[in-house]
Design a protein around this motif. Structure first.
Motif, short mmCIF file in Angstrom:
data_model
loop_
_atom_site.label_atom_id
_atom_site.label_comp_id
_atom_site.label_asym_id
_atom_site.label_seq_id
_atom_site.Cartn_x
_atom_site.Cartn_y
_atom_site.Cartn_z
N GLY A 28 -4.99 -1.09 10.90
CA GLY A 28 -6.04 -0.99 9.89
C GLY A 28 -7.42 -0.91 10.51
O GLY A 28 -8.42 -0.97 9.81
N THR A 257 -8.34 3.52 7.47
CA THR A 257 -7.16 4.10 8.12
C THR A 257 -6.19 4.75 7.14
O THR A 257 -5.45 5.64 7.52
N MET B 135 2.81 -2.48 5.47
CA MET B 135 1.92 -1.75 6.39
C MET B 135 0.59 -2.49 6.48
O MET B 135 0.26 -3.32 5.64
N LEU B 136 -0.15 -2.23 7.57
CA LEU B 136 -1.54 -2.66 7.65
C LEU B 136 -2.37 -1.40 7.46
O LEU B 136 -2.11 -0.38 8.09
N GLY B 137 -3.35 -1.48 6.60
CA GLY B 137 -4.15 -0.28 6.39
C GLY B 137 -5.32 -0.54 5.49
O GLY B 137 -5.50 -1.66 5.02
N PHE B 138 -6.12 0.48 5.27
CA PHE B 138 -7.31 0.45 4.44
C PHE B 138 -8.45 -0.29 5.16
O PHE B 138 -9.51 0.28 5.38
N ALA B 139 -8.23 -1.55 5.53
CA ALA B 139 -9.25 -2.31 6.26
C ALA B 139 -8.54 -3.05 7.40
O ALA B 139 -7.34 -3.25 7.35
N PRO B 140 -9.29 -3.49 8.44
CA PRO B 140 -8.64 -4.16 9.57
C PRO B 140 -7.77 -5.33 9.10
O PRO B 140 -8.25 -6.25 8.44
N GLY B 141 -6.49 -5.27 9.45
CA GLY B 141 -5.58 -6.38 9.15
C GLY B 141 -5.20 -6.53 7.70
O GLY B 141 -4.48 -7.47 7.36
N TYR B 144 -0.42 -4.81 3.19
CA TYR B 144 0.25 -4.43 1.94
C TYR B 144 1.62 -5.10 1.94
O TYR B 144 2.34 -4.99 2.93
#
Lengths: 315, 229
Positions: A28, A257, B135-141, B144
């Motif tokens: 991310g 991301t 998953m990890l995504g959109f923002a650090p850490g 989901y």
């Protein structure tokens, strides 16, 4: 550790940026780093620094800084009317300052971002191998934030320099019209008939919603709303997302991301640095190229730049 | 184990590919599968990014060392080769104490009203499920997680917040998620954990990783304060 300078006026948004944090998107963690990576590399090259050494990135209006040590610097990117003790200084060249000198910058007329490189690169908080400032997460740089009056610009040690001439042929030319070459995005087949072609023919205008994450572009809307919602899926710097009922959004270095909006286009790697210089009100067109042509373009551009910046790579 | 879901691959820029899986199957199993494939591809020579979404995988290659055709083959082969499991073993197990509602969960009242739940039902529906990090995504850490009880399904906020506190627990669509860092965000925030989810100086800076099993343990405001201090 050496203190090089003190920030007198921070400018609109001055941050420490380097080559970013590649290969961390699965955590991310965005790339970050200089949005105009080519200009960062050119400023560093003028001082003989590694091309991705950390420098100051200045958005729209540059800072005023007071030197605390005898020290060279080099400017690149947008021309922010830099003066050293009241005398105009040029971009893309080594300039020698003495302790007590003042570097003043004002607002750029064309282009959005300027870089100030210092010998050996400036210091910042390390996170996952980079010192780039990521403002939304408060990571890297100086306490994860933009510089303020009173902050110091520091370097690990004053590096020996092997400065390099930067010929005009590789310096970015900045105006108010941007033609960005782009391939069709992976979601292009999801759009209604003709919408992707209309997108590539549209004259767009950069919105005031423009930062290191990306630029909103006005002047295009989809004819038909798309059915269903999209699950979060990877996006990258250069991805153009097109919300069903909104304006296209061009992502830059701080691109999140993953995103949930359809990806209509992907700006070719060789043009992403150019896109970083779009300022609110500028006109933008996307020109459709094939992936094969995009690779040829970057190969040619890389060969030209490689004569001045050996090892510079768009990928 | 069952057959891997069907997928198609499309160009994503001149040096990238997106593998999109067909929807309709087990969303949790698919996300875990996509992440496992992406993890395997990340260390391949010439691959510079390998990122999984909920039902997709994107890779980017360095065209100076790898050509487009071979990178596409590499992705297709990795997907076909990976074993698709309904319930893969968790990579780790994590327990997250959460104080639901009140100031820590500013959207819980609205969610209760919209989905016709009492606050107790909301807490139970959220805390009784064992989740997987998808998953990890959109923002650090940002993690989901699923599967989320259908009782808690809700669209994102019409207007995202400029700042969501670190440790906030939210729901959006068919997922629940945890903000490891403070960030802007549009999820419905129903609670917050006092646990530290992020260490900038660690080699693995985030507590969450795809495939981890997560349980939320309801705690009181007093416990939150005690653990946060």
């Amino acid at each position: 550790m050496t203190v090089l300078a003190r920030i007198e006026k921070p400018g609109l948004q001055t941050t420490v940026q380097d080559g970013g944090r590649p290969g961390r998107r699965h955590l991310g963690v965005p790339l970050s780093g200089a949005t105009d990576a080519l200009s960062l590399a050119l400023a560093n090259a003028a001082l003989g620094n590694p091309l991705g050494a950390a420098a100051l990135e200045c958005a729209l209006t540059g800072p005023t800084i007071a030197f605390e040590a005898d020290c060279a610097f080099a400017l690149s990117g947008a021309d922010m009317n830099a003066e050293l003790n009241g005398e105009r200084v040029g971009l893309y060249q080594r300039v020698n300052a003495r302790a007590g000198d003042a570097l003043t910058m004002t607002s750029a007329r064309a282009g959005a971002r300027a870089y100030i490189a210092f010998p050996g690169g400036v210091m910042g908080d390390d996170f996952l191998g980079g010192v780039s400032t990521y403002l939304p997460g408060g990571l890297g740089g100086v306490e994860g934030r933009a510089l303020r009056a009173g902050d110091f610009v520091k370097c690990a040690e004053l590096a020996a320099m092997t400065e390099r001439d930067i010929p005009a042929s590789v310096r970015p030319m900045l105006a108010h019209d941007f033609v960005l070459r782009a391939t069709r995005g992976p979601d292009a087949p999801l759009f209604a008939d003709g919408d992707v072609d209309r997108f590539f023919a549209a004259g767009l205008t950069a919105d005031k919603r423009a930062d290191r994450m990306g630029v909103r572009l006005n002047g295009f809307t989809l004819t038909a709303s798309m059915t269903g919602t999209m699950n979060s899926s990877p996006v990258f710097p250069g991805t153009v997302q097109c919300p069903p009922d909104g304006a296209p959004f061009l992502l830059l270095a701080d691109a999140q991301t993953t995103g949930g909006y359809p990806r209509i286009a992907q700006v070719i790697a060789a043009d992403i640095s150019v896109a970083a210089q779009i300022r609110p009100g500028d006109r933008v067109w996307f020109r459709n190229v094939s992936p094969e042509d995009a690779l040829d373009i970057s190969r040619c551009k890389q060969e030209l730049i490689g004569t001045v910046l050996p090892g510079f790579c768009f990928y | 184990m069952s057959a891997a879901p069907a997928f198609h691959i499309r160009a994503f820029g001149e040096n990238g590919w997106l593998a999109q899986f067909e929807s309709g199957g087990d969303a949790v199993a698919l996300a875990l599968y996509a992440n496992a494939v992406a993890d395997g591809l990340r260390t391949e020579n010439g691959v510079i990014d390998s990122v999984a979404g909920i039902d997709s995988i994107a890779i980017r290659f360095n065209p100076c060392t790898m050509d487009a055709e071979s990178s596409r083959d590499l992705l297709a082969r990795a997907i076909r080769k990976a074993r698709f499991k309904k319930t893969p073993a968790p990579v780790k197990k994590i327990e997250i104490p959460v104080c639901y509602g009140g100031a820590h969960g500013p959207d819980s009242d609205a969610l209760c009203e919209k989905n016709e739940l009492t606050f107790k039902e909301l807490t139970e529906a959220h805390a009784s499920t064992t989740y997987r990090v998808l998953m990890l995504g959109f923002a650090p850490g940002f993690a989901y997680m699923g599967p989320l009880s259908e009782k808690l399904n809700a669209p994102r906020l019409a207007t995202p917040r400029a700042r969501v506190a670190a440790g906030s627990v939210g729901v959006a669509g068919a997922f629940t998620g945890v903000y490891s860092l403070a960030s802007p965000g549009g999820w419905n925030i129903i609670g917050r954990t006092p646990a530290r989810l992020f260490d900038p100086n660690a080699d693995a800076p985030f507590v969450f990783e795809p495939g981890a099993e997560v349980r939320f343990l309801p705690i009181s405001e007093d416990e939150f304060k005690a653990r946060a201090s």
